[in-house]
Design a protein around this motif. Structure first.
Motif, PDB file in Angstrom:
ATOM      1  N   GLU A  92     -37.296  50.146  15.856  1.00  0.00           N
ATOM      2  CA  GLU A  92     -37.534  49.435  17.184  1.00  0.00           C
ATOM      3  C   GLU A  92     -36.843  50.686  18.849  1.00  0.00           C
ATOM      4  OE1 GLU A  92     -36.177  45.369  19.356  1.00  0.00           O
ATOM      5  OE2 GLU A  92     -35.638  45.586  17.240  1.00  0.00           O
ATOM      6  N   ALA A  93     -37.482  49.824  19.237  1.00  0.00           N
ATOM      7  CA  ALA A  93     -37.059  50.685  21.152  1.00  0.00           C
ATOM      8  C   ALA A  93     -37.315  50.485  21.661  1.00  0.00           C
ATOM      9  CB  ALA A  93     -38.113  52.377  20.722  1.00  0.00           C
ATOM     10  N   THR A  94     -36.181  49.228  22.066  1.00  0.00           N
ATOM     11  CA  THR A  94     -36.595  47.724  22.837  1.00  0.00           C
ATOM     12  C   THR A  94     -34.700  48.084  23.462  1.00  0.00           C
ATOM     13  OG1 THR A  94     -35.694  46.447  21.638  1.00  0.00           O
ATOM     14  CG2 THR A  94     -37.625  46.711  22.121  1.00  0.00           C
ATOM     15  N   ASN A  95     -33.556  48.816  22.447  1.00  0.00           N
ATOM     16  CA  ASN A  95     -32.454  48.715  23.774  1.00  0.00           C
ATOM     17  C   ASN A  95     -32.055  47.413  24.177  1.00  0.00           C
ATOM     18  OD1 ASN A  95     -31.520  51.907  22.573  1.00  0.00           O
ATOM     19  ND2 ASN A  95     -33.189  51.873  24.481  1.00  0.00           N
ATOM     20  N   LEU A  96     -32.086  46.161  23.266  1.00  0.00           N
ATOM     21  CA  LEU A  96     -32.095  44.718  23.785  1.00  0.00           C
ATOM     22  C   LEU A  96     -30.986  44.635  22.910  1.00  0.00           C
ATOM     23  CD1 LEU A  96     -35.228  43.345  23.926  1.00  0.00           C
ATOM     24  CD2 LEU A  96     -33.632  43.214  25.908  1.00  0.00           C
ATOM     25  N   PRO A  97     -29.746  43.612  23.265  1.00  0.00           N
ATOM     26  CA  PRO A  97     -28.632  43.607  22.905  1.00  0.00           C
ATOM     27  C   PRO A  97     -28.823  42.289  21.150  1.00  0.00           C
ATOM     28  CG  PRO A  97     -28.782  42.796  24.826  1.00  0.00           C
ATOM     29  CD  PRO A  97     -29.786  43.210  24.923  1.00  0.00           C
ATOM     30  N   TRP A  98     -29.881  42.340  21.299  1.00  0.00           N
ATOM     31  CA  TRP A  98     -30.559  41.536  19.909  1.00  0.00           C
ATOM     32  C   TRP A  98     -31.515  42.514  18.990  1.00  0.00           C
ATOM     33  CZ3 TRP A  98     -31.253  39.554  24.692  1.00  0.00           C
ATOM     34  CH2 TRP A  98     -32.517  39.595  25.695  1.00  0.00           C
ATOM     35  N   GLY A 151     -35.751  50.876  10.986  1.00  0.00           N
ATOM     36  CA  GLY A 151     -37.497  50.729  10.279  1.00  0.00           C
ATOM     37  C   GLY A 151     -37.783  49.739   9.788  1.00  0.00           C
ATOM     38  N   THR A 152     -36.937  48.407  10.930  1.00  0.00           N
ATOM     39  CA  THR A 152     -37.384  46.791  10.232  1.00  0.00           C
ATOM     40  C   THR A 152     -37.465  46.332  11.999  1.00  0.00           C
ATOM     41  OG1 THR A 152     -37.178  47.360   8.197  1.00  0.00           O
ATOM     42  CG2 THR A 152     -37.771  45.304   8.835  1.00  0.00           C
ATOM     43  N   PHE A 153     -38.814  45.648  11.637  1.00  0.00           N
ATOM     44  CA  PHE A 153     -38.554  45.490  13.617  1.00  0.00           C
ATOM     45  C   PHE A 153     -39.505  43.735  13.254  1.00  0.00           C
ATOM     46  CE2 PHE A 153     -40.757  46.579  17.333  1.00  0.00           C
ATOM     47  CZ  PHE A 153     -40.205  45.586  18.853  1.00  0.00           C
ATOM     48  N   HIS A 154     -39.233  43.399  14.076  1.00  0.00           N
ATOM     49  CA  HIS A 154     -39.894  41.816  14.852  1.00  0.00           C
ATOM     50  C   HIS A 154     -41.207  42.021  15.641  1.00  0.00           C
ATOM     51  CE1 HIS A 154     -39.724  38.130  11.931  1.00  0.00           C
ATOM     52  NE2 HIS A 154     -38.324  38.439  11.520  1.00  0.00           N
ATOM     53  N   GLY A 155     -41.620  43.041  15.469  1.00  0.00           N
ATOM     54  CA  GLY A 155     -43.304  43.633  16.257  1.00  0.00           C
ATOM     55  C   GLY A 155     -44.105  43.309  16.782  1.00  0.00           C
ATOM     56  N   CYS A 156     -44.261  41.378  16.382  1.00  0.00           N
ATOM     57  CA  CYS A 156     -45.614  40.287  16.093  1.00  0.00           C
ATOM     58  C   CYS A 156     -44.988  39.472  16.680  1.00  0.00           C
ATOM     59  CB  CYS A 156     -45.985  41.320  14.808  1.00  0.00           C
ATOM     60  SG  CYS A 156     -47.444  40.631  14.935  1.00  0.00           S
ATOM     61  N   GLY A 157     -43.300  39.105  17.103  1.00  0.00           N
ATOM     62  CA  GLY A 157     -43.194  37.604  17.319  1.00  0.00           C
ATOM     63  C   GLY A 157     -43.286  37.240  16.157  1.00  0.00           C
ATOM     64  N   HIS A 158     -42.861  36.923  15.197  1.00  0.00           N
ATOM     65  CA  HIS A 158     -42.925  36.515  14.374  1.00  0.00           C
ATOM     66  C   HIS A 158     -41.910  35.485  14.495  1.00  0.00           C
ATOM     67  CE1 HIS A 158     -46.223  38.430  11.322  1.00  0.00           C
ATOM     68  NE2 HIS A 158     -46.628  37.696  12.941  1.00  0.00           N
ATOM     69  N   THR A 166     -46.162  38.965  31.047  1.00  0.00           N
ATOM     70  CA  THR A 166     -45.929  39.255  32.183  1.00  0.00           C
ATOM     71  C   THR A 166     -45.219  40.868  32.188  1.00  0.00           C
ATOM     72  OG1 THR A 166     -43.511  38.973  31.236  1.00  0.00           O
ATOM     73  CG2 THR A 166     -44.077  37.434  32.231  1.00  0.00           C
ATOM     74  N   ALA A 167     -44.831  41.171  33.721  1.00  0.00           N
ATOM     75  CA  ALA A 167     -44.189  42.015  33.723  1.00  0.00           C
ATOM     76  C   ALA A 167     -42.989  42.778  32.957  1.00  0.00           C
ATOM     77  CB  ALA A 167     -43.831  42.520  35.372  1.00  0.00           C
ATOM     78  N   ASP A 168     -42.772  41.850  32.467  1.00  0.00           N
ATOM     79  CA  ASP A 168     -41.375  42.327  31.594  1.00  0.00           C
ATOM     80  C   ASP A 168     -41.599  42.509  30.127  1.00  0.00           C
ATOM     81  OD1 ASP A 168     -39.738  42.889  33.911  1.00  0.00           O
ATOM     82  OD2 ASP A 168     -38.889  40.832  33.923  1.00  0.00           O
ATOM     83  N   HIS A 169     -42.688  41.774  30.020  1.00  0.00           N
ATOM     84  CA  HIS A 169     -43.169  42.048  28.358  1.00  0.00           C
ATOM     85  C   HIS A 169     -45.055  41.876  28.769  1.00  0.00           C
ATOM     86  CE1 HIS A 169     -39.762  39.061  28.267  1.00  0.00           C
ATOM     87  NE2 HIS A 169     -39.322  39.209  26.834  1.00  0.00           N
ATOM     88  N   ALA A 170     -44.643  43.260  28.889  1.00  0.00           N
ATOM     89  CA  ALA A 170     -46.354  43.823  28.751  1.00  0.00           C
ATOM     90  C   ALA A 170     -46.084  44.262  27.258  1.00  0.00           C
ATOM     91  CB  ALA A 170     -46.274  44.548  30.015  1.00  0.00           C
ATOM     92  N   ALA A 171     -45.704  44.788  26.367  1.00  0.00           N
ATOM     93  CA  ALA A 171     -46.085  45.721  24.887  1.00  0.00           C
ATOM     94  C   ALA A 171     -47.142  45.249  24.693  1.00  0.00           C
ATOM     95  CB  ALA A 171     -44.439  46.341  24.588  1.00  0.00           C
ATOM     96  N   PRO A 172     -47.633  45.137  24.056  1.00  0.00           N
ATOM     97  CA  PRO A 172     -48.205  45.356  23.297  1.00  0.00           C
ATOM     98  C   PRO A 172     -47.715  45.181  21.074  1.00  0.00           C
ATOM     99  CG  PRO A 172     -48.991  47.498  22.922  1.00  0.00           C
ATOM    100  CD  PRO A 172     -47.826  47.018  24.668  1.00  0.00           C
ATOM    101  N   LEU A 173     -48.773  43.843  20.511  1.00  0.00           N
ATOM    102  CA  LEU A 173     -48.078  43.471  19.606  1.00  0.00           C
ATOM    103  C   LEU A 173     -47.426  45.164  18.725  1.00  0.00           C
ATOM    104  CD1 LEU A 173     -50.115  40.697  18.474  1.00  0.00           C
ATOM    105  CD2 LEU A 173     -47.980  39.936  19.813  1.00  0.00           C
ATOM    106  N   HIS A 174     -47.191  45.141  17.757  1.00  0.00           N
ATOM    107  CA  HIS A 174     -47.251  46.258  16.288  1.00  0.00           C
ATOM    108  C   HIS A 174     -46.767  47.581  17.346  1.00  0.00           C
ATOM    109  CE1 HIS A 174     -49.371  44.342  13.426  1.00  0.00           C
ATOM    110  NE2 HIS A 174     -49.300  43.369  13.888  1.00  0.00           N
ATOM    111  N   ASN A 175     -45.330  47.047  19.218  1.00  0.00           N
ATOM    112  CA  ASN A 175     -45.462  48.540  19.356  1.00  0.00           C
ATOM    113  C   ASN A 175     -43.665  48.655  19.978  1.00  0.00           C
ATOM    114  OD1 ASN A 175     -44.246  49.916  22.548  1.00  0.00           O
ATOM    115  ND2 ASN A 175     -46.403  50.287  22.219  1.00  0.00           N
TER     116      ASN A 175
END
Length: 382
Positions: free
Chosen positions: A82-88, A94-101, A347-356
């Motif tokens: 993951e490369a978001t640097n979000l608090p959560w 090497g493991t990341f919810h990059g598809c919104g499950h 949205t402008a803040d959520h423009a990243a595609p799935l698996h990104n």
């Protein structure tokens, strides 16, 4: 009466907790335990260990009825940093919810809370929490372990967030909505030898170069213009030295289709091309062709009903075309009528595609997702 807006802070916190602790396919032990605990707090009957880590919550309405509805959420993460640097953000390298499950799980649990608080419907809702959607066929494994025999469903629905749609928009279509996913692995074998004496060594590298060019003509010359398909070569491996012709070269890639007839034609053409490559370059070939996910085909009436119900929840629109990406909910739709539905989160803040690596589920669409699940259940079990 339970107001969905009142549930949202807890659902968002739950979603972010799952996001911070992602688990790969068939390893969703923590996630499944958290889901089971939440369902039991609602008084919902829980059945665990279906397809390794999958589980089903069963809720019967207070009115008699023979119908049963399945609502499915996938719960596995991806093997991505993951490369978001979000608090959560993920705490597991090497493991990341990059598809919104994580969001899918939270929305379905939200619907379970609403329906369990007011089960004024006739029949049964089966809340299906599925492992291993990301390439491991968790839906197929659950089915093989008796999912629909143990938990009969007259109709099944699944909801997936979709960054390409504006946030809150709900979209689906009759027929194909997601592509079949095939993967191919080809080994070309020559003899190997000194690069300065090529006449003595059938050249597997040259054969591979010709093969890649030929494979890229399949869609343009062997697939009818009215059909859609993708053939992509994604790997070539061969050789270790500048002065050695390698004995073996590997070529691999993916095929995406929406029609089994086209799927058959592409595999047949690939096999025919390899016979030509063998004759032209004096090499041997081996093709491993794996049709690992079928196309996701929506039942026409189920899709029409979903759009009708969606219009009572938010903005609903008919999807103009299917997506070439794949989804193992396809296995469930081969067994039961139903539909796969997209929920816009762009949205402008959520423009990243799935698996990104920059992707994150948009929590602002959670209320729409919960409402849609609830509305689908009340509509089918009216």
């Amino acid at each position: 009466m339970t107001h969905i807006a009142d549930l949202l802070p807890d659902l968002v916190a739950l979603r972010r907790d799952i996001h911070a602790h992602p688990e790969l396919g068939f390893c969703e032990h923590r996630t499944a335990a958290r889901i089971a605990a939440e369902l039991r707090k609602m008084g919902i009957e829980v059945h665990e260990g279906i397809g390794t880590t999958g589980l089903v919550g069963v809720l019967k309405g207070k009115r008699a009825g023979a119908r049963a509805l399945g609502l499915r959420a996938d719960m596995d993460a991806l093997p991505i940093d993951e490369a978001t640097n979000l608090p959560w953000a993920s705490k597991t390298p090497g493991t990341f919810h990059g598809c919104g499950h994580d969001g899918h799980v939270a929305m379905l649990l939200g619907a379970a809370r609403v329906l369990s608080a007011d089960p004024d419907f006739a029949g049964t809702v089966n809340f299906i929490f599925q492992p291993a959607e990301e390439g491991h066929g968790g839906a197929r494994v659950m089915i093989e372990e008796g999912l629909f025999e143990r938990f009969p469903c007259d109709r099944v629905y699944a909801l997936h967030n979709w960054p390409g749609l504006p946030a809150g928009t709900i979209s689906t279509r009759p027929g194909a909505i997601m592509g079949a996913a095939d993967k191919f692995h080809i080994t070309l074998t020559g003899k190997g030898g000194h690069a300065a004496i090529p006449q003595d060594s059938p050249d597997a590298i040259l054969a591979a170069a010709s093969l890649v060019q030929q494979l890229n003509t399949i869609v343009s010359r062997d697939v009818p213009p009215y059909a859609a398909a993708v053939v992509s070569v994604t790997q070539i491996h061969g050789g270790h030295s500048h002065n050695v012709i390698p004995a073996d070269v590997m070529v691999a890639g993916t095929v995406r289709t929406f029609d089994p007839v086209v799927q058959d034609r592409i595999e047949a053409r690939m096999r025919a091309m390899l016979k030509g490559i063998e004759a032209s370059f004096e090499v041997e070939s081996r093709l491993d062709y794996d049709r690992y996910y079928p196309a996701t085909i929506n039942d026409r009436q189920a899709a029409a009903d979903a759009l009708e119900v969606a219009a009572t929840v938010g903005k609903a629109e008919l999807a103009p075309e299917p997506a070439p990406t794949s989804e193992d909910f396809s296995f469930m739709l081969q067994q039961r009528p139903g539909a796969y539905i997209w929920l816009g989160q762009g949205t402008a803040d959520h423009a990243a595609p799935l698996h990104n690596p920059q992707y994150d589920f948009n929590d602002t669409v959670m209320e729409t997702g919960v409402r849609l699940h609830v509305a689908l259940a009340r509509h089918w079990l009216a």
